[in-house]
Design an enzyme around this catalytic site. Structure first.
Site, PDB file in Angstrom:
ATOM      1  N   GLY A 297      39.224  38.501  51.489  1.00  0.00           N
ATOM      2  CA  GLY A 297      38.162  38.758  50.522  1.00  0.00           C
ATOM      3  C   GLY A 297      37.080  37.717  50.366  1.00  0.00           C
TER       4      GLY A 297
ATOM      5  N   PRO B 263      42.132  36.444  55.588  1.00  0.00           N
ATOM      6  CG  PRO B 263      41.445  34.291  56.211  1.00  0.00           C
ATOM      7  CD  PRO B 263      42.664  35.107  55.876  1.00  0.00           C
TER       8      PRO B 263
ATOM      9  CB  CYS C  98      17.637  60.950  64.439  1.00  0.00           C
ATOM     10  SG  CYS C  98      16.886  60.702  66.034  1.00  0.00           S
TER      11      CYS C  98
HETATM   12  N1  LLP Z   1      43.586  42.431  53.852  1.00  0.00           N
HETATM   13  C1  LLP Z   1      43.490  43.709  53.463  1.00  0.00           C
HETATM   14  C2  LLP Z   1      44.679  44.428  53.032  1.00  0.00           C
HETATM   15  C3  LLP Z   1      42.231  44.348  53.471  1.00  0.00           C
HETATM   16  O1  LLP Z   1      42.135  45.608  53.085  1.00  0.00           O
HETATM   17  C4  LLP Z   1      41.081  43.621  53.909  1.00  0.00           C
HETATM   18  C5  LLP Z   1      39.778  44.261  53.958  1.00  0.00           C
HETATM   19  C6  LLP Z   1      41.257  42.288  54.320  1.00  0.00           C
HETATM   20  C7  LLP Z   1      42.519  41.724  54.265  1.00  0.00           C
HETATM   21  C8  LLP Z   1      40.122  41.440  54.796  1.00  0.00           C
HETATM   22  O2  LLP Z   1      39.154  41.256  53.833  1.00  0.00           O
HETATM   23  P1  LLP Z   1      37.900  40.287  54.108  1.00  0.00           P
HETATM   24  O3  LLP Z   1      38.420  38.867  54.165  1.00  0.00           O
HETATM   25  O4  LLP Z   1      37.297  40.693  55.388  1.00  0.00           O
HETATM   26  O5  LLP Z   1      37.030  40.518  52.963  1.00  0.00           O
HETATM   27  N2  LLP Z   1      33.778  47.394  55.733  1.00  0.00           N
HETATM   28  C9  LLP Z   1      33.534  46.625  54.528  1.00  0.00           C
HETATM   29  C10 LLP Z   1      34.684  45.721  54.206  1.00  0.00           C
HETATM   30  C11 LLP Z   1      36.000  46.456  54.031  1.00  0.00           C
HETATM   31  C12 LLP Z   1      37.150  45.534  53.777  1.00  0.00           C
HETATM   32  C13 LLP Z   1      38.431  46.278  53.800  1.00  0.00           C
HETATM   33  N3  LLP Z   1      39.587  45.476  53.653  1.00  0.00           N
HETATM   34  C14 LLP Z   1      32.226  45.846  54.705  1.00  0.00           C
HETATM   35  O6  LLP Z   1      31.608  45.966  55.753  1.00  0.00           O
HETATM   36  O7  LLP Z   1      31.810  45.134  53.801  1.00  0.00           O
END
Ligand code: LLP
Length: 441
Positions: A251, A294, A365
């Site tokens: 996150g 992360p 498009c």
């Molecule tokens: N762990 C779990 C269980 C998750 O669902 C996610 C992301 C992460 C870790 C990694 O989170 P990060 O560190 O990348 O924030 N497509 C969206 C983001 C979706 C994130 C989904 N889960 C975007 O482009 O902003």
């Protein structure tokens, strides 16, 4: 400052030709050599952030870093991140297969997801995946059945919804109560009972949560640790169950534009470690193994996308559109989340005159295919190479073949050298899975 607080890759510089260079490579030359759109990843930036995470969490030796593959999953990036000692969070048979093919130690892999299929779970068990995060009752039953049929015991975490709201886009928020992910806090006991009594081929090792993505607040990690540790202590009392693992998810945010102020990795680590120390003492448990996952903050800053500027349109008394040769198929984030990006003209990297306010339009498009609204660029013209920053995460991994356009090439740059790590699709690739039916030709 840590890497996630930089808009550009750490090696970004302007060379003697006035061109933007990354990893010692002239980006204008990269565009010429490999074509555009082109994803460019900077090896040094990826290694730097991985090392920053390791240093920041050193004070808690039972930390386990798991890179969230959904942000970007290729064999080369997997191998690079594995070299830094990270494990991997995967969410599909495809990601699982990729990390396996990359030669990752499968005991350091965790399989997540709210609707994993029978085949995906079977593959995960066959590959001896370290942990499976069980998301719901249906899955618990299916997983036990598959494990039983293979005569194996599978280590699982329970994915729970901690009920924490974070201030990010609604679609990337996951830890709030009305979520499709995980067990509600009130369902945990029922799940634990089933595992202990009925599901003999499942071994519960801990709890897992994820509160959201592109997070700028630190306090919510404190709350998350508190909730997970409290649950572990409660389950110990109620079921005499000694769970010794918690997974905090991912996150941490990154800096897409100057308006973004994500906390550093050190700040997040300090909050998590303090929260752990507090909670461990308060609930009298042994320090658990703590996973973090992360994704974005590991890979986003390392990546840029190079485009070639094509046509332009000045709406009378309105917007000036500059169109590039990519857009929502290689980066769906602006159209999906109204995500904002920063950019520069790579061949005019030190120009500060003739600035015009323009809107960067994609080539697909749809009117909504706009990459950046109202950005100031030095006299953008046909043939210029536009570099959009911070595209390493959730760009390639969410890319599509919309309008039947080939997916882009990806190169890794380091020490003035560039290597293709994903080939550009060809027109033949595009039709390679089409079937020609008898009688139609
Ligand atoms: N762990 C779990 C269980 C998750 O669902 C996610 C992301 C992460 C870790 C990694 O989170 P990060 O560190 O990348 O924030 N497509 C969206 C983001 C979706 C994130 C989904 N889960 C975007 O482009 O902003």
């Amino acid at each position: 400052m840590t890497t996630n607080q930089s808009i550009k890759p750490l090696t970004a510089a302007v060379n003697s030709l006035g061109h933007l260079e990354i990893g010692g490579c002239d980006t204008v030359e990269l565009a010429k050599k490999y074509g555009t759109p082109l994803y460019v990843l900077d090896k040094f930036t990826i290694e730097s952030i991985c090392r920053e995470y390791k240093t920041a969490f050193k004070a808690y030796p039972k930390i386990r870093m798991m890179y969230a593959s959904k942000a970007l999953c290729t064999i080369a990036t997997t191998q690079l991140i594995a070299k830094e000692g990270f494990g991997f969070d995967v969410v599909s048979g495809g990601e699982l297969f990729t990390v396996y093919k990359a030669g990752v130690d499968m005991s350091k892999v965790l399989f997540n997801g709210n609707n994993k299929s029978f085949d995906e779970l079977s593959l995960a068990i066959d590959l001896n995946t370290g942990r499976i995060s069980a998301d719901n009752f249906t899955e618990l039953e299916m997983l036990n059945e598959i494990a039983r049929s293979k005569n194996k015991t599978v280590k699982i975490l329970l994915r729970i919804t901690p009920g924490i709201e974070c201030h990010t886009h609604e679609y990337i928020q996951t830890g709030h109560l009305d979520s499709k992910f995980g067990f509600d806090l009130t369902q945990i006991d029922n799940a634990v009972e089933l595992i202990l009594k009925n599901y003999k081929n499942l071994e519960l090792t801990g709890l897992h949560a994820h509160i959201g993505s592109q997070i700028f607040e630190t306090q919510i990690y404190f709350d998350e640790v508190e909730i997970l540790v409290k649950e572990i202590a409660r389950l110990r009392e109620k079921f005499a169950l000694n769970l010794d693992e918690i997974n905090l998810g991912g996150g941490l945010g990154v800096k897409y534009t100057n308006a973004d102020n994500p906390p550093s990795v050190n700040e997040i680590a300090a909050v998590i470690i303090t929260a752990l120390e507090n909670a461990i003492q308060k609930y009298r448990i042994d320090p658990p193994v703590v996973y973090i996952e992360p994704g974005r903050s590991i890979i986003s800053t390392s990546g840029v996308t190079l485009y070639t500027v094509g046509s332009s349109k000045q709406v009378p008394r309105g917007t000036k559109y500059i169109a590039v040769d990519g857009g929502m198929a290689d980066n769906p984030r602006p159209s999906m989340y109204r995500a904002e990006y920063s950019a520069q003209i790579a061949n005019k990297a030190n120009f500060s005159e003739n600035l015009q306010t323009v809107t960067i339009a994609g080539r697909f498009c749809e009117s909504g295919d706009i990459l950046i609204k109202n950005i100031q660029l030095p006299n953008p013209e046909k043939g210029d190479i536009l570099c959009v920053f911070n595209t390493g995460a959730y760009n390639f991994s969410m890319s599509s073949n919309y309008n039947r356009v080939q997916k882009s090439c990806m190169v890794l740059v380091n020490n003035s050298q560039s290597d293709i790590i994903v080939y550009r699709e060809t027109l033949e690739d595009l039709i390679s899975r089409d079937v020609i039916l008898d009688g139609l030709a």
